[in-house]
Design a protein around this motif. Structure first.
Motif: not given
Length: 78
Positions: A19, A22-23, A27, A31, A33-35, A38, A40, A65
């Motif tokens: 995680r 990915v964060r 990007r 796009v 992206q979840c805080n 991470g 999408r 998300c």
């Protein structure tokens, strides 16, 4: 008088390491992206809708998300 003891930081789990990686990845600006995780994958929901003449109307749109929703967490992204 009780003394405050510091607990040493634990090593993050493998899932948490993924995680974090990915964060931290770059990007495109367009796009979402979840805080928190991470992810999408997003789901569009509407809250507070009313039925008028057999049709749904109104409501407030929110983007959630999907990965967090599967875990039982409601994370609003947008």
């Amino acid at each position: 008088m009780p003394r405050l003891k510091l607990v040493p930081a634990t090593e993050p789990s493998l899932a948490e390491k993924v995680r974090q990686r990915v964060r931290a990845m770059p990007r495109p600006a367009a796009v979402l992206q979840c805080n928190r995780c991470g992810g999408r994958e997003m789901i569009e929901t509407k809250t507070g809708m009313l039925f008028k003449d057999g049709k749904a109307s109104g409501g407030t749109k929110q983007i959630l998300c999907a990965a967090c929703l599967l875990k039982g967490e409601r994370v609003v992204v947008l």
